[in-house]
Design a protein around this motif. Structure first.
Motif, mmCIF file in Angstrom:
data_model
loop_
_atom_site.group_PDB
_atom_site.id
_atom_site.type_symbol
_atom_site.label_atom_id
_atom_site.label_comp_id
_atom_site.label_asym_id
_atom_site.label_seq_id
_atom_site.Cartn_x
_atom_site.Cartn_y
_atom_site.Cartn_z
ATOM 1 N N VAL A 44 -4.843 -3.037 -2.387
ATOM 2 C CA VAL A 44 -3.600 -2.140 -1.951
ATOM 3 C C VAL A 44 -3.235 -2.899 -0.643
ATOM 4 C CG1 VAL A 44 -3.847 0.295 -0.605
ATOM 5 C CG2 VAL A 44 -4.929 0.610 -2.522
ATOM 6 N N SER A 45 -4.360 -3.750 -0.625
ATOM 7 C CA SER A 45 -4.073 -4.675 0.524
ATOM 8 C C SER A 45 -3.006 -6.478 0.074
ATOM 9 C CB SER A 45 -5.265 -5.662 1.014
ATOM 10 O OG SER A 45 -4.921 -6.298 2.199
ATOM 11 N N ALA A 46 -3.390 -6.374 -0.853
ATOM 12 C CA ALA A 46 -2.633 -6.902 -1.778
ATOM 13 C C ALA A 46 -1.232 -6.668 -2.198
ATOM 14 C CB ALA A 46 -3.159 -7.983 -3.036
ATOM 15 N N ALA A 47 -1.020 -5.227 -2.376
ATOM 16 C CA ALA A 47 0.444 -4.893 -3.042
ATOM 17 C C ALA A 47 1.191 -5.126 -1.211
ATOM 18 C CB ALA A 47 -0.025 -3.399 -3.031
ATOM 19 N N VAL A 48 0.468 -4.522 -0.405
ATOM 20 C CA VAL A 48 1.230 -4.749 1.092
ATOM 21 C C VAL A 48 1.301 -5.405 1.423
ATOM 22 C CG1 VAL A 48 0.632 -3.642 3.145
ATOM 23 C CG2 VAL A 48 -0.083 -2.164 1.784
ATOM 24 N N ASP A 49 0.747 -6.751 1.456
ATOM 25 C CA ASP A 49 1.330 -8.223 1.780
ATOM 26 C C ASP A 49 2.484 -7.849 1.638
ATOM 27 O OD1 ASP A 49 -0.785 -7.862 3.606
ATOM 28 O OD2 ASP A 49 -1.948 -9.313 2.380
ATOM 29 N N ALA A 50 2.591 -7.692 -0.348
ATOM 30 C CA ALA A 50 3.634 -8.040 -0.995
ATOM 31 C C ALA A 50 4.461 -7.770 -0.776
ATOM 32 C CB ALA A 50 3.944 -8.448 -3.000
ATOM 33 N N CYS A 51 4.749 -6.758 -0.124
ATOM 34 C CA CYS A 51 6.344 -5.818 0.129
ATOM 35 C C CYS A 51 7.272 -7.441 1.094
ATOM 36 C CB CYS A 51 5.992 -4.844 1.443
ATOM 37 S SG CYS A 51 7.415 -4.196 1.579
ATOM 38 N N ALA A 61 4.355 -3.413 -9.172
ATOM 39 C CA ALA A 61 3.689 -4.276 -9.691
ATOM 40 C C ALA A 61 2.262 -4.810 -9.181
ATOM 41 C CB ALA A 61 5.082 -5.273 -9.480
ATOM 42 N N MET A 62 2.319 -4.594 -8.245
ATOM 43 C CA MET A 62 0.751 -5.011 -7.798
ATOM 44 C C MET A 62 -0.298 -3.961 -7.976
ATOM 45 S SD MET A 62 1.305 -8.545 -7.183
ATOM 46 C CE MET A 62 -0.417 -9.028 -5.864
ATOM 47 N N ALA A 63 0.191 -2.851 -7.560
ATOM 48 C CA ALA A 63 -1.010 -1.475 -8.163
ATOM 49 C C ALA A 63 0.171 -0.690 -8.219
ATOM 50 C CB ALA A 63 -1.561 -1.561 -6.573
ATOM 51 N N HIS A 64 -0.176 -0.099 -9.707
ATOM 52 C CA HIS A 64 1.186 0.901 -10.143
ATOM 53 C C HIS A 64 0.258 2.017 -10.087
ATOM 54 C CE1 HIS A 64 -1.793 0.785 -13.553
ATOM 55 N NE2 HIS A 64 -1.757 -0.690 -13.542
ATOM 56 N N GLU A 65 -1.391 1.911 -9.761
ATOM 57 C CA GLU A 65 -2.360 3.705 -9.963
ATOM 58 C C GLU A 65 -1.679 3.669 -8.812
ATOM 59 O OE1 GLU A 65 -2.696 -0.066 -10.490
ATOM 60 O OE2 GLU A 65 -5.315 0.319 -10.017
ATOM 61 N N PHE A 66 -0.810 3.740 -7.462
ATOM 62 C CA PHE A 66 -0.844 3.721 -6.048
ATOM 63 C C PHE A 66 0.526 3.991 -5.240
ATOM 64 C CE2 PHE A 66 -5.634 1.721 -6.449
ATOM 65 C CZ PHE A 66 -5.834 2.885 -5.796
ATOM 66 N N PHE A 67 1.232 3.124 -6.388
ATOM 67 C CA PHE A 67 2.711 2.582 -5.725
ATOM 68 C C PHE A 67 3.877 3.196 -7.359
ATOM 69 C CE2 PHE A 67 0.254 0.775 -3.034
ATOM 70 C CZ PHE A 67 0.383 0.760 -2.044
ATOM 71 N N GLU A 68 4.889 3.725 -6.859
ATOM 72 C CA GLU A 68 5.733 4.007 -8.010
ATOM 73 C C GLU A 68 7.426 4.122 -7.706
ATOM 74 O OE1 GLU A 68 5.998 7.869 -10.704
ATOM 75 O OE2 GLU A 68 4.798 6.815 -11.400
ATOM 76 N N VAL A 69 8.602 3.669 -7.850
ATOM 77 C CA VAL A 69 8.969 3.471 -7.496
ATOM 78 C C VAL A 69 9.853 4.293 -8.608
ATOM 79 C CG1 VAL A 69 11.319 1.732 -7.375
ATOM 80 C CG2 VAL A 69 8.900 1.715 -6.553
ATOM 81 N N GLN A 70 10.325 5.692 -8.432
ATOM 82 C CA GLN A 70 11.352 6.541 -8.762
ATOM 83 C C GLN A 70 12.773 6.064 -8.835
ATOM 84 O OE1 GLN A 70 9.902 9.411 -8.539
ATOM 85 N NE2 GLN A 70 7.860 8.078 -8.389
ATOM 86 N N ASP A 71 13.700 6.520 -10.320
ATOM 87 C CA ASP A 71 14.670 6.303 -10.819
ATOM 88 C C ASP A 71 15.831 5.507 -9.613
ATOM 89 O OD1 ASP A 71 13.782 6.302 -13.054
ATOM 90 O OD2 ASP A 71 14.263 7.679 -14.028
ATOM 91 N N ASP A 72 15.793 6.216 -8.765
ATOM 92 C CA ASP A 72 16.635 6.534 -7.624
ATOM 93 C C ASP A 72 16.571 5.850 -6.575
ATOM 94 O OD1 ASP A 72 14.404 7.756 -6.155
ATOM 95 O OD2 ASP A 72 15.626 9.590 -5.308
ATOM 96 N N GLY A 73 15.089 4.690 -6.635
ATOM 97 C CA GLY A 73 14.926 3.697 -6.009
ATOM 98 C C GLY A 73 14.238 3.565 -4.583
ATOM 99 N N SER A 74 13.514 5.284 -4.614
ATOM 100 C CA SER A 74 13.137 5.520 -3.617
ATOM 101 C C SER A 74 10.982 5.358 -4.235
ATOM 102 C CB SER A 74 12.976 7.255 -3.032
ATOM 103 O OG SER A 74 12.898 7.936 -4.463
ATOM 104 N N MET A 75 10.097 5.497 -3.340
ATOM 105 C CA MET A 75 9.068 5.280 -3.120
ATOM 106 C C MET A 75 8.388 5.819 -3.172
ATOM 107 S SD MET A 75 6.269 3.607 -2.745
ATOM 108 C CE MET A 75 6.350 2.968 -0.977
ATOM 109 N N VAL A 76 7.261 6.440 -3.987
ATOM 110 C CA VAL A 76 5.447 7.453 -4.099
ATOM 111 C C VAL A 76 4.324 6.428 -3.885
ATOM 112 C CG1 VAL A 76 4.717 9.627 -5.255
ATOM 113 C CG2 VAL A 76 7.421 9.312 -5.072
ATOM 114 N N VAL A 77 3.546 7.225 -2.893
ATOM 115 C CA VAL A 77 3.016 6.696 -3.343
ATOM 116 C C VAL A 77 1.550 7.465 -3.199
ATOM 117 C CG1 VAL A 77 0.635 6.262 -1.003
ATOM 118 C CG2 VAL A 77 2.977 5.369 -0.280
#
Length: 63
Positions: A47-54, A18-34
């Motif tokens: 990217v730092s804001a997305a990391v901090d949002a986890c 949600a914070m950085a869709h160009e760097f992170f993607e959650v797959q249908d199975d719930g796994s996350m891809v960088v």
């Protein structure tokens, strides 16, 4: 800078995407891809804001 993921903590909640869709993607199975593990310094703030949002602290930045 390098994005580091602790797969044992990641729950696929999608805050990073949600914070950085160009760097992170959650797959249908719930796994996350960088999508870009070594983004340029011009993306540090985004990217730092997305990391901090986890909420489960599964992400970190190296460098």
């Amino acid at each position: 800078m390098e994005i580091v993921v602790d797969r044992s903590k990641c729950e696929g909640l999608g805050m990073c995407e949600a914070m950085a869709h160009e760097f992170f993607e959650v797959q249908d199975d719930g796994s996350m891809v960088v999508l870009d593990e070594q983004p340029g310094d011009e993306h540090r703030q985004t990217v730092s804001a997305a990391v901090d949002a986890c909420p489960v602290l599964a992400l970190a930045l190296k460098g």
